[in-house]
Structures are given as C-alpha cells and as structure tokens.
Write an enzyme that holds these catalytic residues in place. Structure first.
Site, PDB file in Angstrom:
ATOM      1  N   GLY A 189      -3.486  -2.880  -1.999  1.00 22.88           N
ATOM      2  CA  GLY A 189      -2.163  -3.038  -1.409  1.00 22.88           C
ATOM      3  C   GLY A 189      -2.149  -3.909  -0.176  1.00 22.88           C
ATOM      4  O   GLY A 189      -3.130  -4.021   0.559  1.00 22.88           O
ATOM      5  N   GLU A 194      -1.386  -4.663   3.489  1.00 19.54           N
ATOM      6  CA  GLU A 194      -1.261  -3.867   4.702  1.00 19.54           C
ATOM      7  C   GLU A 194      -1.565  -4.741   5.912  1.00 19.54           C
ATOM      8  O   GLU A 194      -2.333  -5.701   5.831  1.00 19.54           O
ATOM      9  CB  GLU A 194      -2.210  -2.663   4.696  1.00 19.54           C
ATOM     10  CG  GLU A 194      -1.852  -1.592   3.687  1.00 19.54           C
ATOM     11  CD  GLU A 194      -2.586  -0.289   3.953  1.00 19.54           C
ATOM     12  OE1 GLU A 194      -2.623   0.116   5.124  1.00 19.54           O
ATOM     13  OE2 GLU A 194      -3.101   0.307   3.007  1.00 19.54           O
ATOM     14  N   SER A 212       0.835  -1.189   0.000  1.00 20.24           N
ATOM     15  CA  SER A 212       0.000   0.000   0.000  1.00 20.24           C
ATOM     16  C   SER A 212       0.876   1.248   0.000  1.00 20.24           C
ATOM     17  O   SER A 212       1.828   1.351   0.775  1.00 20.24           O
ATOM     18  CB  SER A 212      -0.907   0.003   1.241  1.00 20.24           C
ATOM     19  OG  SER A 212      -1.718   1.147   1.259  1.00 20.24           O
ATOM     20  N   GLY A 213       0.572   2.187  -0.870  1.00 19.93           N
ATOM     21  CA  GLY A 213       1.358   3.404  -0.987  1.00 19.93           C
ATOM     22  C   GLY A 213       2.492   3.317  -1.972  1.00 19.93           C
ATOM     23  O   GLY A 213       3.261   4.267  -2.119  1.00 19.93           O
ATOM     24  N   ASN A 235      -1.062   5.170   3.530  1.00 19.44           N
ATOM     25  CA  ASN A 235      -1.364   5.768   2.234  1.00 19.44           C
ATOM     26  C   ASN A 235      -2.572   6.690   2.375  1.00 19.44           C
ATOM     27  O   ASN A 235      -3.593   6.302   2.942  1.00 19.44           O
ATOM     28  CB  ASN A 235      -1.659   4.666   1.203  1.00 19.44           C
ATOM     29  CG  ASN A 235      -1.796   5.196  -0.197  1.00 19.44           C
ATOM     30  OD1 ASN A 235      -1.627   6.389  -0.438  1.00 19.44           O
ATOM     31  ND2 ASN A 235      -2.083   4.314  -1.137  1.00 19.44           N
ATOM     32  N   SER A 241      -5.482   5.203  -0.550  1.00 20.58           N
ATOM     33  CA  SER A 241      -5.353   3.760  -0.730  1.00 20.58           C
ATOM     34  C   SER A 241      -6.609   3.179  -1.362  1.00 20.58           C
ATOM     35  O   SER A 241      -7.731   3.451  -0.931  1.00 20.58           O
ATOM     36  CB  SER A 241      -5.099   3.089   0.626  1.00 20.58           C
ATOM     37  OG  SER A 241      -5.038   1.690   0.491  1.00 20.58           O
ATOM     38  N   SER A 242      -6.418   2.366  -2.388  1.00 23.17           N
ATOM     39  CA  SER A 242      -7.550   1.672  -3.021  1.00 23.17           C
ATOM     40  C   SER A 242      -8.004   0.545  -2.106  1.00 23.17           C
ATOM     41  O   SER A 242      -7.234  -0.371  -1.820  1.00 23.17           O
ATOM     42  CB  SER A 242      -7.140   1.114  -4.387  1.00 23.17           C
ATOM     43  OG  SER A 242      -6.776   2.145  -5.265  1.00 23.17           O
ATOM     44  N   THR A 285      -2.111   2.642  -8.015  1.00 22.17           N
ATOM     45  CA  THR A 285      -3.251   3.339  -8.610  1.00 22.17           C
ATOM     46  C   THR A 285      -2.786   4.451  -9.538  1.00 22.17           C
ATOM     47  O   THR A 285      -3.336   4.636 -10.635  1.00 22.17           O
ATOM     48  CB  THR A 285      -4.160   3.908  -7.518  1.00 22.17           C
ATOM     49  OG1 THR A 285      -4.620   2.831  -6.683  1.00 22.17           O
ATOM     50  CG2 THR A 285      -5.354   4.614  -8.114  1.00 22.17           C
TER      51      THR A 285
END
Length: 587
Positions: A476, A478, A179-180, A249, A252-253, A184
């Site tokens: 992501g 996490e 994530s981050g 993030n 974050s998606s 995206t």
C-alpha cells in the site's frame, strides 16, 4: 426470491432499491430544486439547490439553510434520484468526482462495500467481518454473469476463471489501493473462491470413483493436505514474516506478491507459484513510533513455551531488544500467541518438518539478538571493540557459528587489495552499520527461503498447467514521518501501476466502444440488406403477376384471331410470351 434463499444478499444489495428508482416525489423534487454538488472543506462536497445563476457563478442554498456563492467551475452536477446507490457507476448520467464519492459513501453507509466502476470493482474497507464470503455466497456467484448478481470480488474472480476456460487465455487480477484499503484480504478471498470452484468438480468426480481411490485420496489429505488447502495456508505464513503494523493498518503487507495459480485443461488447480518483491527489510531493525516490526518477532516472544524460550534464547520482554524500538505495541484484533500457533500449523501443512521450523525460528531470534550487540571505541584510536561477547555467543549458538570468526569478521574484516587479502580495522560506526546490514540481509534471505519452500510445496504436481490466473497484491501507498528507501520504491511502484492501469482501462474502453460500434453497424447493414431483399421479393412478385396477366391476355387475343378449323396443338421453340405474339410455330 433470491434474498429469501440467501440472507447474505442484504449485505450485497440495497433493500429499498425499487422504491428509490420509482419514487416520483423524489424525481419531482430533484427537478424543481435544481440540486448540484457544492465544494465543502469538511465534507468534500455537499448538496445545494441553485437559487440564482450568473454568468460565471451560482448562488446555492445548502441543506443547512446557508446560502453561498460558488464559481461554476467548482459546482458539479447531481444525478437523478433513480441512480441512488447504483451498482455500476459507469451508468451515471453525470460522472464526476462528487457523484462518485457520494455513491460510494451512500452504499457504504448501507453496508454495501462493493461497487463497480466500469471494468473495476471498488472496495471500501468495512473494518469488520461480514458474512458475504461463505460457501452459499460462492455458490450464488459460480457460473453467473456479472450483471446477474450484485457487485462482489467473487464476480470478478468468476469472470476471470470463465474467460480463462472459454478463451484459453491467461488472466490477471490486480489489487491496488492505499494501505489499509483491504488489498490483502480481498486477495485471500480471490484465492478462496478459486480453491473452492476449481476443486468442487474434482471432489464430485472422485466421489464416483472406486473405494480404493477414495481411500487413497483420504490418506493424501492426512499426509500433507490437498493442494487447495496448502494454497490457502500460504497466506498465514507470508503474513507472519512479511506483514507488520503501521500507523494506518494493523496488518499491512510490507512486500508485494504475484500469485500465479496454474490450471489444467479441465479447469482444476494444477499448481501455484508466488513471486515476491520489495520487502521492507529495514523494518526488521527500526520502526516509527506506534508501529511494529514483522509479526513473527512478537509471535515468537509471546507464543513460545518455557522450553522453546530456552532453545531459542529468547528474552522475557520485547523492550529488551533494541531492534524492537517501540517495544510491544498491542493490536486489539491480534492475539500473538494464538497467531503463532496458526503460523506453526500452516508451516506444517505446507510440508515443513520440525527441523525446518526449528531452524527458521532460530534465525528470527538471532536477528533480534544482533541489535543487542554493544561496541565501544578504543581510547587511543577509533578502532571498534566488543567488550562483552555474551550476545555474540548467543547469536553463534543460534546460527551454528564460531564466535571468534564472527567477531573477527565484524571488527577486522578481510578485504581484497589486488591479489592479496589484508585486514582492515573498523570504527564503531562502521561496525554498527555492518551489523544492521547483516541483520537485514539475514532476514531477507530467510524470507526468500520461506517463499521458495512454499513454492516447492505448491509446485509438487508434475502436470503442466494449461493456463493460469495471476493475482497481483502490491504494497500500500503510505507516507510516514520517517520514510525508508523501500517505502519510496513501494510508493513509486504503486503510482506507476495505477497509471498503467488507467491507460489499460482507456484502451479497453476504446476497444469495447469500437466493437459495439462495429456490431451496431453490422446490424444496421444486415437490417438494410434484409429490407432490400424483402423489397426485391415484393417487386419480383408484382413483376411475375403482371407478366402472367399480360401473357393470358395475349394468348386469349391470339386464339380469337385464328381461322375457323384451326386448333392450337403445341407451342415450341420460344417462350410462351413470344409464342403468344406469333413468333413461335403453330401446328
């Protein structure tokens, strides 16, 4: 010369690459000091010079001047200086963890965020905007082979696009990472490149058409926007309803998506389709500390006018909603009011009318209101009651329902027993659980409807796509203090896809190596056949020369042996050599 034409190259290619490769002093220093990578708790790996070597250990002097003893298994080899900031890490002589991390770190500190690793393109998030996604950069990568330009996500996209056109095979691009990491954002850059490349030829072709066709195209742009524009505007909508701030993030998606872009036989975009999975719907009702729910909730509260606040029955502050448990957590790079206007604009470009947008926002407001319902338990029993139905009236007004039906369904739902339906009283805990489940299901169905509505706009063309390029953007990896079931599924899916990706890479590398081996073998056989043919030609030439010499000698000898008065008139029946030997008839 290329750097003069495109100033953006300084963010894509090291300016001192030639000096690093051709620096004899650095090469001599590396050879003399026997540099290696030594493990370090803080930095991961640090450079050291081997001063003493034992059977199973090294004594190394670090750059700090400190001497330490390391096991040979923990020490990793260092590449020569000519591989500094190498664009493709598959070219490294010593391919190990320390060398890979050092190369990525060295390039990142030089402002180079893209690096190849064989078939992959590794991206390190710069956490700032770089001018490497302009139209000039797109033109630089359009139609170029990967080794002709610096590493970039545009090069990967162009390669997939060209392979699709040449081989007539579908292509896929996978964006994976923690994530981050920038999945995206790079997904949006892939779509941006395809929208530009696959529509530029169409624009040129239309410019040479009649004035009537041009006016008709302009009217289409004014009415609903081009397909490429709508494809780009799908991201703001999905981000507003599917992205959220986490600890790692800010954007974050919280879902995965597979974007399928269809192309016709000429390579123009013919349509698109988006598939989503694993939406973290539990985020709609609870969040961890210093995290936020989906962006649309804060955009709705911060970006609406006074009249809209009355229409959607919004509270004045985020802290007044129980489902926004962390209250309003600001994001420095986000302006929720501005983003709300961008979301409304994107929904309008996507073809949603005012009634659709109005209904969507009413549902979002209703989901937030569900968390403010307060239930109590009766004194003489555990049966739940709703002392104040003010919040229920707000919800029913937003959803167009009857308040009596809603409260009855929550407090005393009907269940089927055999063939009959009976009413069952619920406890306070059961009702609260049912309200949370209803809120999650309501938001998930809203999200699916939005995706369906976006797909309807993107699939409006009647042309059948000949091929497609798929972009897979997975959520992501996490690990939180409080991990939901959806996050467990996301982490498992990420690990599984990464494992599959590694296996696919190994298979592709084996296939590539086998093709190279066969090509080299065929080339060697071809060279051997050519050399054999040349030898054969030389031997044939010598044989012919020897035969001609022998023939002339025998003929001269035969003529000298003829009696006086005879003359040679014609040679017949046999070859000249046989005739010269006396086996032919002489007249």
């Amino acid at each position: 010369m290329a750097s003069e034409l495109t100033p953006e190259l300084k963010y894509l290619k090291p300016q001192d690459s030639k000096n690093m490769v051709n620096d004899p002093a650095a090469q001599a220093d590396w050879t003399a000091k026997r540099y290696v990578w030594c493990p370090d708790d803080a930095e991961g790996f640090v450079r050291g010079s081997v001063k003493e070597e034992g059977v199973d250990f090294y004594v190394c002097e670090l750059d700090s001047g400190k001497r330490m003893k390391f096991s040979k298994d923990d020490v990793q080899k260092m590449n020569p200086p000519k591989f500094t900031k190498v664009e493709d890490m598959a070219e490294l002589t010593c391919l190990n963890e320390a060398s890979v991390l050092h190369n990525l770190k060295d390039r990142y500190y030089s402002g180079l965020i893209y690096t190849y690793s064989g078939l992959f393109c590794v991206v390190v998030n710069p956490y700032r905007k770089l001018p490497i996604y302009t139209e000039n950069v797109i033109d630089l990568y359009k139609g170029k082979k990967r080794h002709e330009v610096p590493p970039h996500v545009f090069a990967i996209t162009d390669q997939a696009y060209r392979n699709m056109l040449q081989d007539r095979e579908d292509q896929s691009i996978l964006c994976t990472g923690e994530s981050g990491a920038g999945k995206t954002e790079n997904t949006k850059k892939v779509i941006q490149y395809l929208a530009y490349v696959a529509s530029s030829a169409r624009t040129t072709r239309t410019s040479t058409s009649s004035l009537h066709s041009l006016q008709r195209q302009e009217s289409q742009i004014k009415l609903g926007g081009e397909l490429e524009t709508q494809l780009l505007q799908a991201n703001p909508i999905l981000e507003a309803f599917g992205n959220a701030k986490t600890v790692k993030n800010d954007n974050s998606s919280r879902f995965g998506k597979f974007i399928r872009i269809n192309f016709d036989n000429l390579g123009y975009i013919a349509g698109a389709n988006i598939e989503t999975y694993l939406l973290e719907k539990s985020r709609a009702i609870r969040q961890a500390i210093n995290e936020r729910t989906f962006h649309i909730f804060y955009q709705l509260i911060r970006g609406t006018s006074e009249q809209q606040r009355k229409d959607y029955i919004l509270e004045k502050d985020c802290k007044e909603y129980r489902y926004l448990s962390s209250g309003y957590v600001s994001i420095p790079t986000f302006d929720d009011a501005e983003e709300f206007q961008n979301t409304l604009k994107a929904m309008s470009i996507m073809g949603m009318n005012t009634d659709d947008i109005h209904s969507v926002l009413r549902v979002v407001s209703a989901v937030m209101q569900f968390g403010n319902m307060v239930f109590m338990s009766e004194r003489n029993s555990d049966q739940a009651t709703l002392p104040d139905n003010t919040v229920a009236q707000k919800i029913c007004h937003l959803l167009g329902m009857n308040v009596t039906d809603l409260t009855r369904a929550l407090l005393k739902p009907k269940i089927k027993v055999g063939r009959d339906h009976v009413t069952k009283a619920q406890t306070k805990e059961q009702v609260e659980f049912a309200v949370d489940a209803l809120s999650k299901a309501l938001y998930e169905r809203l999200f699916r409807w939005i995706v369906m509505r976006v797909n309807r706009s993107l699939d409006r063309t009647k042309r059948q796509g000949a091929s497609f390029i798929g972009i897979l953007d997975i959520a992501g990896f996490e690990i939180f203090q409080l991990n939901s079931f959806e996050q467990l599924c996301i982490n498992y899916t990420t690990e599984k896809l990464t494992s599959e990706l590694r296996d696919s890479e190994k298979k592709l590398e084996l296939i590539t190596e086998e093709k190279q081996r066969l090509a080299e073998q065929l080339q060697q056989e071809s060279e051997a056949a050519t050399e054999a043919e040349e030898v054969k030609s030389r031997m044939q030439a010598k044989h012919d020369e020897l035969q001609e010499t022998l023939l002339m000698g025998l003929v001269a000898h035969r003529v000298q042996c003829l009696p006086v008065g005879y003359s040679v008139c014609r040679w017949t029946e046999h070859s000249p050599l046989q005739a010269a030997c006396g086996r032919g008839r002489v007249f």
